[in-house]
Scaffold this motif. Sequence first.
Motif, mmCIF file in Angstrom:
data_model
loop_
_atom_site.group_PDB
_atom_site.id
_atom_site.type_symbol
_atom_site.label_atom_id
_atom_site.label_comp_id
_atom_site.label_asym_id
_atom_site.label_seq_id
_atom_site.Cartn_x
_atom_site.Cartn_y
_atom_site.Cartn_z
ATOM 1 N N MET A 1 0.848 -1.190 0.000
ATOM 2 C CA MET A 1 0.000 0.000 0.000
ATOM 3 C C MET A 1 0.886 1.244 0.000
ATOM 4 S SD MET A 1 -3.077 1.073 2.607
ATOM 5 C CE MET A 1 -4.117 -0.278 2.040
ATOM 6 N N ILE A 2 0.560 2.216 -0.845
ATOM 7 C CA ILE A 2 1.372 3.407 -0.966
ATOM 8 C C ILE A 2 1.269 4.254 0.305
ATOM 9 C CG2 ILE A 2 -0.455 4.790 -2.042
ATOM 10 C CD1 ILE A 2 1.803 5.962 -3.849
ATOM 11 N N SER A 3 2.367 4.867 0.698
ATOM 12 C CA SER A 3 2.406 5.620 1.947
ATOM 13 C C SER A 3 1.821 7.019 1.771
ATOM 14 C CB SER A 3 3.846 5.744 2.436
ATOM 15 O OG SER A 3 4.583 6.626 1.606
ATOM 16 N N PRO A 4 1.318 7.607 2.860
ATOM 17 C CA PRO A 4 0.864 9.000 2.793
ATOM 18 C C PRO A 4 1.974 9.945 2.336
ATOM 19 C CG PRO A 4 0.012 7.959 4.776
ATOM 20 C CD PRO A 4 0.986 6.985 4.164
ATOM 21 N N SER A 5 3.208 9.687 2.740
ATOM 22 C CA SER A 5 4.324 10.545 2.345
ATOM 23 C C SER A 5 4.532 10.522 0.841
ATOM 24 C CB SER A 5 5.608 10.109 3.046
ATOM 25 O OG SER A 5 5.520 10.277 4.431
ATOM 26 N N GLU A 6 4.489 9.344 0.233
ATOM 27 C CA GLU A 6 4.681 9.238 -1.204
ATOM 28 C C GLU A 6 3.541 9.929 -1.950
ATOM 29 O OE1 GLU A 6 5.873 8.540 -5.011
ATOM 30 O OE2 GLU A 6 7.058 8.406 -3.167
ATOM 31 N N MET A 7 2.322 9.791 -1.450
ATOM 32 C CA MET A 7 1.195 10.451 -2.097
ATOM 33 C C MET A 7 1.317 11.965 -1.987
ATOM 34 S SD MET A 7 -0.762 8.422 -3.727
ATOM 35 C CE MET A 7 -1.832 9.789 -4.107
#
Length: 271
Positions: A1-7
């Motif tokens: 699952m993609i991280s909030p930081s990457e988003m």
Amino acid sequence: MISPSEMRKRITETPPLVHNMTNVVVTNFTANGLYALGAKPVMANAIEEVAEMAGHADALSLNIGTLTSEQIEAMLTAGKAANKAGTPVIFDPVGVGATSFRDQTAKRLLAELDVDVIRGNEGEIARLAGIAVTVRGVDSEEPVENAEEAAIQTARTFSALTVMTGETDIVTDGETIVYINNGHALQSSVTGTGCLLSSVIGAFAARGEQLFDAACAAVSYYGCAAEKAAADKTIGPGTFQVRFLDELALISDDDLSRLCDISERKQVQQS
């Protein structure tokens, strides 16, 4: 699952344009919150321009908080343009259940548009699921039993990813489910925090390959910012609102990594 930081990185590098057809109470807060995040807000409601605006926006957020008959027709026009363009549509059923007008409007929008995400509180999602709830104004007056089942049923009924916010936030597509334990009680003391979240989900959806993962990242990011904003135990709702906007912009990757509390995705038991 993609991280909030990457988003967040994706959003700030290529800011998405989020078209908000929202209520008059929260327009300014929504615009400022999206700017703080790094996205670009636009508030267009005139039926003469909404199709064109929605057609080149990166996400469309529809919010029925202060309904008029004219706005409903404009929402339908914008939603159909967004559907044609393949633009994600987020629906926030504010106060559904309070009046028959709101109930009918929610049903019509969900019937005539392809909605990608439904974001609401427990009472609103339960109402969409066909569960009787008592609503005064725009707030339900009692906790919802079997909130998880209500979210799952709403997702299945409307074929839309459903985000139910509460003490524990729930994200489900009707087949799988995730629980998110981020946020702070002060969010419920500031008008528009739920409405802004719906638009933030739109910004994340515009920059994520997988809608489910993008929505989870958005909800956690938002809750982490709220936790940081409320770290000073002496503040009240007014100071919290300002600090929350600051944290949407300033929260560090380290803080996001430390605070982020997203459960593993699990299968929903078939009924």
